[in-house]
Design an enzyme around this catalytic site. Structure first.
Site, mmCIF file in Angstrom:
data_model
loop_
_atom_site.group_PDB
_atom_site.id
_atom_site.type_symbol
_atom_site.label_atom_id
_atom_site.label_comp_id
_atom_site.label_asym_id
_atom_site.label_seq_id
_atom_site.Cartn_x
_atom_site.Cartn_y
_atom_site.Cartn_z
ATOM 1 N N ARG A 1 22.538 23.456 38.779
ATOM 2 C CA ARG A 1 22.530 21.993 38.815
ATOM 3 C C ARG A 1 22.492 21.440 40.236
ATOM 4 O O ARG A 1 21.757 20.498 40.520
ATOM 5 C CB ARG A 1 23.759 21.468 38.067
ATOM 6 N N HIS B 1 24.707 15.058 39.098
ATOM 7 C CA HIS B 1 23.815 15.401 37.994
ATOM 8 C C HIS B 1 22.389 15.032 38.386
ATOM 9 O O HIS B 1 22.139 13.928 38.874
ATOM 10 C CB HIS B 1 24.219 14.668 36.721
ATOM 11 N N HIS C 1 28.554 13.041 39.339
ATOM 12 C CA HIS C 1 28.819 13.345 37.930
ATOM 13 C C HIS C 1 30.153 14.034 37.696
ATOM 14 O O HIS C 1 30.910 13.639 36.816
ATOM 15 C CB HIS C 1 27.687 14.211 37.387
ATOM 16 N N GLU D 1 21.038 25.970 28.503
ATOM 17 C CA GLU D 1 21.117 25.026 29.613
ATOM 18 C C GLU D 1 20.993 25.792 30.924
ATOM 19 O O GLU D 1 21.080 27.026 30.961
ATOM 20 C CB GLU D 1 22.415 24.215 29.565
ATOM 21 N N ARG E 1 29.959 23.831 39.199
ATOM 22 C CA ARG E 1 30.273 24.063 37.786
ATOM 23 C C ARG E 1 29.047 24.498 36.999
ATOM 24 O O ARG E 1 27.970 23.907 37.123
ATOM 25 C CB ARG E 1 30.848 22.780 37.179
#
Length: 734
Positions: free
Chosen positions: A435, A389, A496, A274, A531
């Site tokens: 992200r 997100h 998110h 990821e 994060r």
């Protein structure tokens, strides 16, 4: 096969029971029979009796496959399938001490009374594991309360709120694992404002759990640590990060023993990559990892006779004593406002996703834990850092559903209307950039082009691979008219995850004694300003597992029932106050519902991916007006008065659960929205998930945490331990 030392102690108070037990032990000594703990498990027992306390401890080294039964105290006790089953009604006490040579985890199972229930195996480890395959599932009685046939914890019938040692708020991964990690002699209430099978953020976690395992010999704890700190953009607590990543393998082993069915490649766990991870280390269960995790944890929680799951109970606040220590919770349940005493309260009800529109979070995620902690005087940290997100499904009429980052990890492209992979215009890593970078890039690209969405393109990926990894995504998209094999998926960013929360140490303890926070509700220091993907479920498990160290407050005497209620005149005055506050309830309900819908839209517009100081100041003024509207309602005044009453035990309120829940959710959203805006205005730089158009660059002077306590806000350098409000801390509106 692993060896254990097992000592079982049981109090026998009846002569008949003692004789029956002695007869069984004599037979066991002659025949070599032993109590069964589990098929194909080696145990070492010794059998001795001493006065009226019976200790079964006979030496042996063999596999057990039979079921035995003994009687004591006029009751029959069955041994079998890891459990010591009981039936009958007389009081008894039981304890298993297990010396676990490795970090095995044990959680007991229970059954309906027709299939004898088990006593609680108590381990010296913080984690527990169970095999519930051959045990009847525990039932849920009307109202969502778990039935129990165990005499130690008779949980049938109405809830007695004076019986619990610990109250856990939330039924996601953090709340469930917290309950399992607590010492098994404690009486635990797990409380949720929705149904016991309600949707939580953990269930919606599609990607997986990041952890270093033995599958990839090139991966290491140091690499996972470096990736986490890099994503955190200067605000991670190095000690907390090291603690998190070093516990990853242990947590995965625990989940496997709990029954979590991770995907595999042959005999090895399957791993995927990821964004911002340097190695493929994400373990997954298709594209429904969170759902499988919650399923396995919930199954174990419902099997624990010392845990009662209570749904449709709205926790409004925690109660404090004269020393400002937590002494329980104030909640609404079954038509009553109730004080529920407890020696500790654990808030694990998720983040604050519903403070924004659009959001990938379920409707229940309204910032309850942070708002409750703030009102109790707990320290909060880094509230301005909200992660958006980058890829949530976007089609008119469709729910805002997350499309997991693992899709891009498996090779999907982000493209615009013309099919161009524009992400490389913003970052060299393209789709696999951090992200916050991907979200902001998509946001800016949409502003530039005027389009309403961009697209995820999976059409170049092998069909079989997509079908295996993302079956739920395929089905969801098909429902909304998108064939992922031949069409692109329309996506856009949405709120998110909240990196900020209630400040805790590595054991989950907040700055309020007796109040703990776990999961997204907590600010542990591991996420920093942004994060790292798939670290959130790991954080839930690692820090919840530390609750075996829980420091309980001393027992408080239960609050006396309000003495004035014993006097007709006082009772009439109270009833009159309630009637006056609720006489125009439909009109008040309209105000509350309007505010509930307006707050997320305000925050999405003025405090979203790209922020500006003047616009956020304007939003704060609007919020202050809305707070005045809510708190001036007669119902709000009534509830504020009752919640502040130190003598309140319980009082019936003629309002629906939905009315109280909507009022509570709106109150929490207003509090959380104000705290986020104040923190975002205070931080005059851009860092991680916090981007300000009027301060577009990071500032070395702001490599510090934002701390909020009641009406004060200040910053503290990383690791300087500054959790006490300095004398010159700015005052923010309350």
């Amino acid at each position: 096969l692993r060896s254990y030392t097992w000592k079982f102690e049981v109090n026998a108070f009846c002569v008949e029971g003692i004789f029956r037990l002695m007869a069984f032990l004599s037979l066991a000594l002659v025949s070599g029979a032993v109590l069964e703990t589990s098929p194909a498990i080696n145990i070492r027992n010794r059998c001795v009796s001493r006065n009226s306390r019976i200790s079964v401890t006979r030496n042996c080294e063999e596999n057990i496959s039979s079921t035995s039964a003994i009687s004591a105290n006029g009751r029959q006790y069955f041994t079998g399938s890891k459990h010591f089953f009981t039936k009958g009604k007389a009081p008894m006490s039981a304890r298993f001490d297990l010396d676990v040579q490795r970090s095995l985890m044990f959680v007991e199972s229970s059954a309906e009374f027709t299939e004898p229930d088990c006593a609680v195996p108590e381990t010296i480890r913080p984690e527990f594991v169970a095999d519930t395959a051959n045990v009847a599932r525990t039932s849920i009685v009307p109202g969502g309360v778990r039935k129990s046939s165990n005499d130690l914890y008779p949980f049938d019938g109405d809830v007695d709120w004076n019986r619990f040692d610990v109250i856990v708020v939330g039924v996601g991964a953090a709340g469930l694992y917290s309950a399992l990690s607590l010492p098994s002699h404690l009486r635990i209430a797990v409380v949720t404002k929705e149904g016991v099978d309600s949707t939580c953020s953990s269930i919606w976690a599609q990607g997986g759990i990041a952890a270093v395992t033995d599958v990839d010999p090139l991966d290491s704890i140091e690499l996972h640590e470096d990736d986490t700190i890099a994503a955190g953009d200067g605000l991670c607590d190095p000690d907390a990060v090291r603690f998190l990543v070093s516990k990853g393998r242990e947590c995965i082993d625990s989940l496997l023993r709990l029954g979590t069915s991770f995907d595999k490649h042959g005999d090895d766990l399957a791993l995927t990559l990821e964004a911002a991870h340097s190695r493929a280390r994400i373990l997954h269960v298709g594209d429904a990892t969170g759902r499988e995790l919650v399923r396995s944890l919930k199954e174990q929680v419902l099997a624990r006779p010392n845990i009662r799951v209570i749904d449709h109970a709205v926790v409004l606040d925690v109660a404090l004593d004269e020393q400002d220590s937590c002494r329980g919770a104030m909640l609404f349940h079954e038509g009553k406002l109730v004080f529920a005493p407890a020696r500790a309260v654990i808030v694990a009800a998720g983040g604050g996703g519903q403070v924004y529109y659009p959001t990938s979070n379920p409707t229940a995620i309204t910032g309850d834990s942070a708002a409750i902690g703030w009102r109790a005087g707990a320290l909060l940290r880094d509230l301005e850092f909200v992660q958006f997100h980058p890829t949530t499904f976007r089609r008119e009429g469709a729910p805002t559903t997350l499309v997991t980052e693992a899709v891009r990890g498996e090779g999907a492209h982000i493209v615009d209307e013309q099919g161009r992979r524009f992400m490389f215009d913003y970052h060299a890593a393209g789709e696999l950039a951090p992200r916050s970078t991907v979200s902001r890039s998509i946001f800016l690209h949409l502003q530039t082009t005027g389009a309403s969405c961009v697209y995820l393109d999976l059409r170049h990926l092998p069909r079989d691979k997509v079908k295996h990894r993302f079956p739920n995504l395929i089905e969801f998209c098909r429902t909304w008219g998108v064939d992922v094999h031949s069409q692109r998926i329309p996506v856009a960013p949405a709120a998110h995850y909240w990196m900020g929360g209630v400040f805790t140490d590595l054991n989950g303890q907040t700055t309020v004694r007796g109040l703990y926070a776990v999961g997204e509700a907590a600010s542990t220091g591991v996420h920093g300003a942004n994060r790292l993907a798939s670290n959130s479920l790991l954080e839930c498990l690692v820090f919840a597992s530390q609750l075996w160290k829980l420091q309980l407050n001393p027992d408080h005497p239960p609050r006396p029932t309000r003495t004035s209620r014993d006097h007709p005149a006082s009772a009439q005055r109270i009833d009159a106050s309630i009637a006056h506050a609720l006489h125009d309830l439909p009109q008040q309900r309209d105000v509350v519902q309007r505010l509930r819908h307006e707050v997320p839209r305000l925050m999405g517009e003025f405090a979203g991916i790209c922020r500006d100081g003047s616009r956020m100041e304007a939003a704060l003024q609007e919020l202050q007006e809305w707070r005045t509207q809510l708190f001036s309602l007669p119902m709000s005044c009534l509830l504020a008065s009752l919640l502040a009453d130190p003598e309140l035990s319980e009082v019936a309120l003629p309002v629906s659960l939905e009315d109280i829940r909507t009022w509570s959710d709106t109150r929490n959203l207003l509090d959380v929205a104000q705290l986020i805006l104040q923190s975002a205005v205070f931080r005059t730089e851009s860092r991680g998930a916090h981007y300000r158009a009027d301060y577009p660059h990071s500032d070395v002077n702001w490599e510090a945490h934002t701390l909020v306590h009641r009406d004060s806000i200040w910053r503290a350098k990383i690791g300087d331990g500054q959790v006490v409000r300095p004398a010159n801390a700015p005052i923010i509106a309350s």
